[in-house]
Design an enzyme around this catalytic site. Sequence first.
Site, PDB file in Angstrom:
ATOM      1  N   VAL A   1      45.480  52.330   4.615  1.00 18.79           N
ATOM      2  CA  VAL A   1      46.287  51.345   4.961  1.00 18.79           C
ATOM      3  C   VAL A   1      45.166  50.230   5.531  1.00 18.79           C
ATOM      4  CG1 VAL A   1      47.207  50.764   6.965  1.00 18.79           C
ATOM      5  CG2 VAL A   1      47.864  52.932   6.016  1.00 18.79           C
TER       6      VAL A   1
ATOM      7  N   GLU B   1      41.762  56.497   4.036  1.00 20.58           N
ATOM      8  CA  GLU B   1      41.189  55.230   4.956  1.00 20.58           C
ATOM      9  C   GLU B   1      42.397  54.440   4.320  1.00 20.58           C
ATOM     10  OE1 GLU B   1      41.023  53.451   7.833  1.00 20.58           O
ATOM     11  OE2 GLU B   1      39.909  55.165   7.974  1.00 20.58           O
TER      12      GLU B   1
ATOM     13  N   ILE C   1      39.504  48.002   7.862  1.00 16.65           N
ATOM     14  CA  ILE C   1      39.348  48.209   8.759  1.00 16.65           C
ATOM     15  C   ILE C   1      40.420  49.326   9.008  1.00 16.65           C
ATOM     16  CG2 ILE C   1      41.038  47.468  11.195  1.00 16.65           C
ATOM     17  CD1 ILE C   1      42.040  45.494   9.756  1.00 16.65           C
TER      18      ILE C   1
ATOM     19  N   LYS D   1      52.967  51.523   4.457  1.00 19.46           N
ATOM     20  CA  LYS D   1      51.834  51.535   5.588  1.00 19.46           C
ATOM     21  C   LYS D   1      51.357  52.427   6.756  1.00 19.46           C
ATOM     22  CE  LYS D   1      49.189  48.204   2.852  1.00 19.46           C
ATOM     23  NZ  LYS D   1      48.693  46.707   2.535  1.00 19.46           N
TER      24      LYS D   1
ATOM     25  N   THR E   1      39.933  46.885  -9.761  1.00 12.89           N
ATOM     26  CA  THR E   1      39.257  45.608  -9.242  1.00 12.89           C
ATOM     27  C   THR E   1      38.789  47.084  -7.916  1.00 12.89           C
ATOM     28  OG1 THR E   1      40.261  44.241  -8.824  1.00 12.89           O
ATOM     29  CG2 THR E   1      39.470  44.221  -7.202  1.00 12.89           C
ATOM     30  N   VAL E   2      39.491  47.967  -7.963  1.00 14.69           N
ATOM     31  CA  VAL E   2      38.532  48.723  -6.771  1.00 14.69           C
ATOM     32  C   VAL E   2      38.206  49.618  -7.186  1.00 14.69           C
ATOM     33  CG1 VAL E   2      39.147  50.743  -4.673  1.00 14.69           C
ATOM     34  CG2 VAL E   2      40.868  48.751  -5.262  1.00 14.69           C
TER      35      VAL E   2
ATOM     36  N   LYS F   1      48.495  53.960  -1.210  1.00 14.72           N
ATOM     37  CA  LYS F   1      50.049  54.228   0.243  1.00 14.72           C
ATOM     38  C   LYS F   1      50.536  54.424  -0.436  1.00 14.72           C
ATOM     39  CE  LYS F   1      49.488  49.786  -0.782  1.00 14.72           C
ATOM     40  NZ  LYS F   1      48.501  49.118  -1.365  1.00 14.72           N
TER      41      LYS F   1
END
EC number: 1.1.1.3
Length: 438
Positions: free
Chosen positions: A134, A131, A138, A207, A15-16, A107
Amino acid sequence: MSQQAVKVGLIGLGTVGQGVIRVLQKNAEEIARRVGRPVQVTHASARDLGRPRDTDLAGITLVADALSLAREADIDVLVEVVGGQTVAKDAILAALARGKPVVTANKALLAENGNGIFAAAAEAGVPVAFEASVAGGIPIIKAIREGLAGNRIDSLAGIINGTCNYILSQMTVKGQSFADALADAQKLGYAEADPTFDVEGVDAAHKLSILASIAFGMPLSFPAVACEGITKVTAQDIQIAQTLGYRIKLLGIAKRSAAGVELRVHPTLIPDDQLLAKVDGVLNSVLVQGNAVGQVGFYGRGAGGDATASAVVADLVDVARGLGAEAHRHVPALAFQPAAVQALNLLPISAIESCYYLRLRVADEPGVLKGLTGILAEHDISIEAILQKEPRGDDDATVALITDRVAEQRFDAALAAIQALPFVREGAARIRVEHFKD
């Protein structure tokens, strides 16, 4: 603008990974303007290359062996979004050994192996950007590491696991049991078939260890995180908390004081008029307390392919800007210069201070409240609020109370004495309470 593209090797086409390709394709012009040249995935690996995918993979060399991609492919940057630790770790270290920068969303790998990975990156003179590890989309890593670099960070606290937040939100809004809310989360794809890492707090602890390291300039310390999940939170606790003016959330909390650093993940009662109490569903939020800026808050999508891909591509842009230059060395992985990262005193959970919510099932007889409050007084524990619910269909009543701040060790001693009282039944619930003042 130079037309020679930055060549990206992508490990993972889930998915990512597919989200990363789509973002790079969709926003190609904007990204090229930011970097000064195009950024393209030229090589990718996946466990099952024959699996149907919705993403346009034209022009991408596909391989099954992630390690060979990292060791041999003609790439400028390696992006790892495959998850797990063995393959991901070997591929990242192989890329670093070749002097290739790395972007990762992993993570668990960083929390448990990050100190060694960052040391390898420093030796190779290339960055590891993370980035997306976590809070999904955001930009909390950059905010703490760069935007708040002028501050001494005293504490941070946040909702950093969307699965648990969804479950607790469903229990609050719909009155569902934990089991029913978890089943809904699994049907919607918010929870894995085996949700243990999420509901037992391990994902949030991974995280939190990353956030604490960049906030306080200390090595990653995942084993030191006190970790408690949400499986014991009941619909009754949710309801009583609401009656008392609180919401229950799973929080990751890191605080620094003269005594040391506390790292903890656990269900927490938060006053319902505060920001974190209002964050529902799969959304994430983090509060950071700096000594110059005060309290700042971050809010947004903490998971999902597109949100995580957004953070991965943001890292890619940063790394691509620094290729062939020394720019990236001015932003150390853990915010502080490597030689200045220092081990700090890590406090055990027994040494922390908190307010406490306590729910007890007791016999419906005279003297119960006197006995409970007497033991708390003996241990010098004050009560902020108390609620007694009359029995329904049996001979037992429910008593719930919230204490003022007290050291955990002292509260546990009082709780042991309370549970030994003859009118107290089994099944006491204890949840910590936090107040986040502006």
